[in-house]
Design a protein around this motif. Structure first.
Motif, PDB file in Angstrom:
ATOM      1  N   SER A  72       2.272   6.237  -7.243  1.00  0.00           N
ATOM      2  CA  SER A  72       1.167   6.740  -8.061  1.00  0.00           C
ATOM      3  C   SER A  72       1.020   8.254  -8.007  1.00  0.00           C
ATOM      4  N   ARG A  73       1.887   8.941  -7.269  1.00  0.00           N
ATOM      5  CA  ARG A  73       1.787  10.395  -7.118  1.00  0.00           C
ATOM      6  C   ARG A  73       3.099  11.064  -7.517  1.00  0.00           C
TER       7      ARG A  73
ATOM      8  N   ASP B 158      -4.751   8.185   4.273  1.00  0.00           N
ATOM      9  CA  ASP B 158      -6.105   7.657   4.059  1.00  0.00           C
ATOM     10  C   ASP B 158      -6.084   6.473   3.096  1.00  0.00           C
ATOM     11  N   GLU B 159      -5.285   6.563   2.040  1.00  0.00           N
ATOM     12  CA  GLU B 159      -5.211   5.464   1.085  1.00  0.00           C
ATOM     13  C   GLU B 159      -4.632   4.207   1.725  1.00  0.00           C
TER      14      GLU B 159
ATOM     15  N   HIS C  39       2.239   1.764  -3.536  1.00  0.00           N
ATOM     16  CA  HIS C  39       1.244   2.330  -4.446  1.00  0.00           C
ATOM     17  C   HIS C  39       1.025   3.808  -4.152  1.00  0.00           C
ATOM     18  N   SER C  40       0.979   4.152  -2.871  1.00  0.00           N
ATOM     19  CA  SER C  40       0.753   5.543  -2.477  1.00  0.00           C
ATOM     20  C   SER C  40       1.848   6.460  -3.005  1.00  0.00           C
TER      21      SER C  40
ATOM     22  N   GLU D 193      -3.794  12.498   2.494  1.00  0.00           N
ATOM     23  CA  GLU D 193      -4.359  11.673   1.427  1.00  0.00           C
ATOM     24  C   GLU D 193      -3.611  10.355   1.280  1.00  0.00           C
ATOM     25  N   ARG D 194      -2.307  10.377   1.552  1.00  0.00           N
ATOM     26  CA  ARG D 194      -1.534   9.145   1.499  1.00  0.00           C
ATOM     27  C   ARG D 194      -1.914   8.234   2.664  1.00  0.00           C
TER      28      ARG D 194
ATOM     29  N   ALA E  89      -7.136   2.653   4.150  1.00  0.00           N
ATOM     30  CA  ALA E  89      -8.221   1.959   3.458  1.00  0.00           C
ATOM     31  C   ALA E  89      -7.787   0.559   3.029  1.00  0.00           C
ATOM     32  N   ALA E  90      -6.506   0.428   2.647  1.00  0.00           N
ATOM     33  CA  ALA E  90      -5.990  -0.870   2.217  1.00  0.00           C
ATOM     34  C   ALA E  90      -5.692  -1.793   3.394  1.00  0.00           C
TER      35      ALA E  90
ATOM     36  N   ALA F 170       0.835  -1.212   0.000  1.00  0.00           N
ATOM     37  CA  ALA F 170       0.000   0.000   0.000  1.00  0.00           C
ATOM     38  C   ALA F 170       0.860   1.249   0.000  1.00  0.00           C
TER      39      ALA F 170
END
Length: 238
Positions: free
Chosen positions: A45-46, A92-93, A41-42, A89-90, A96-97, A38
């Motif tokens: 992807s940014r 939170d992502e 990806h965080s 935002e990172r 969530a995972a 996770a």
């Protein structure tokens, strides 16, 4: 088992003004792997969040339960700007995972001195990162510097040094009103060993010299705690 997918950070780079260390409790080896995925990806992807962030590094605890984060920033102010604008935002992502992550705070350190046994062409690879935190009963930074000096003297004069200690980088926790975590008088030693077994063997073979006895009985020194990690991933400024 998680393996490294990028080179380890250079702890001695001179432009690092804030070395931030923190730990997360995730519970199981499966959740360790899921959290690293996770995180990857965080970050992947940014866009890179700031030119003042040099590297963001993740380590997997050999206890099967924790992760350690080590970020190299130009300054604490740059990190706080990232927190205000982009960090949530990172988080939170990732949450969530992998729900239920326990975050144990973050502390700002600055490297003071290092001990390195590597020569050109050294084939040794760090298989275990041992993070040792030393506590003191006096907040004076000079006391901690003298203790680190004594440790490095003991390492340099050891008549039977371990061939498996690759390097040790000593950091002073940043004190003052803007401290990120707490006001403990602390030193952090980031030590690279060839393997966890080699570290255990070195501890078991303990035969203290007068220099090591001085370290152990140094005025104000209260003891150490050690955690073992395996390097997992580094995200590096483009």
């Amino acid at each position: 088992m998680l393996g490294p997918t990028s080179p380890l950070p250079d702890l001695a780079r001179p432009d690092v003004g804030a070395a931030l260390f923190s730990t997360w409790g995730v519970g199981t080896p499966e959740r360790q792997r899921a959290t690293v995925d996770a995180l990857a990806h965080s970050w992947d992807s940014r866009p890179w969040p700031s030119p003042e962030l040099f590297s963001q590094n993740v380590y997997v605890g050999m206890d099967g339960e924790t992760l350690m984060h080590h970020a190299q920033w130009a300054s604490e102010e740059a990190y706080l700007a990232f927190v205000r604008a982009q960090r949530q935002e990172r988080v939170d992502e990732i949450d969530a995972a992998v729900p239920g992550i326990e975050r144990h705070g973050i502390a700002n350190y600055r490297r003071y001195r290092g001990f390195d046994t590597r020569a050109a062409g050294d084939p040794r690879v760090p298989g275990c990162i041992v993070v040792i935190k030393a506590d003191f009963d006096d907040p004076a930074p000079e006391l901690r510097r003298r203790w680190i000096d004594a440790v490095i003297e003991a390492l340099e004069t050891d008549p039977a040094p371990s061939p498996d200690l690759i390097s040790a980088d000593f950091h002073l926790i940043v004190d003052g009103a803007r401290h990120l975590a707490n006001d403990r008088a602390q030193v952090l030693n980031y030590a690279q060993w060839t393997s966890e077994e080699a570290y255990d063997a070195a501890i078991a073979a303990d035969d203290p010299t007068p220099e090591w006895e001085r370290v152990r009985h140094f005025p104000g020194f209260q003891g150490t705690t050690a955690k073992r990690y395996r390097f997992a991933r580094s995200f590096i400024r483009p």
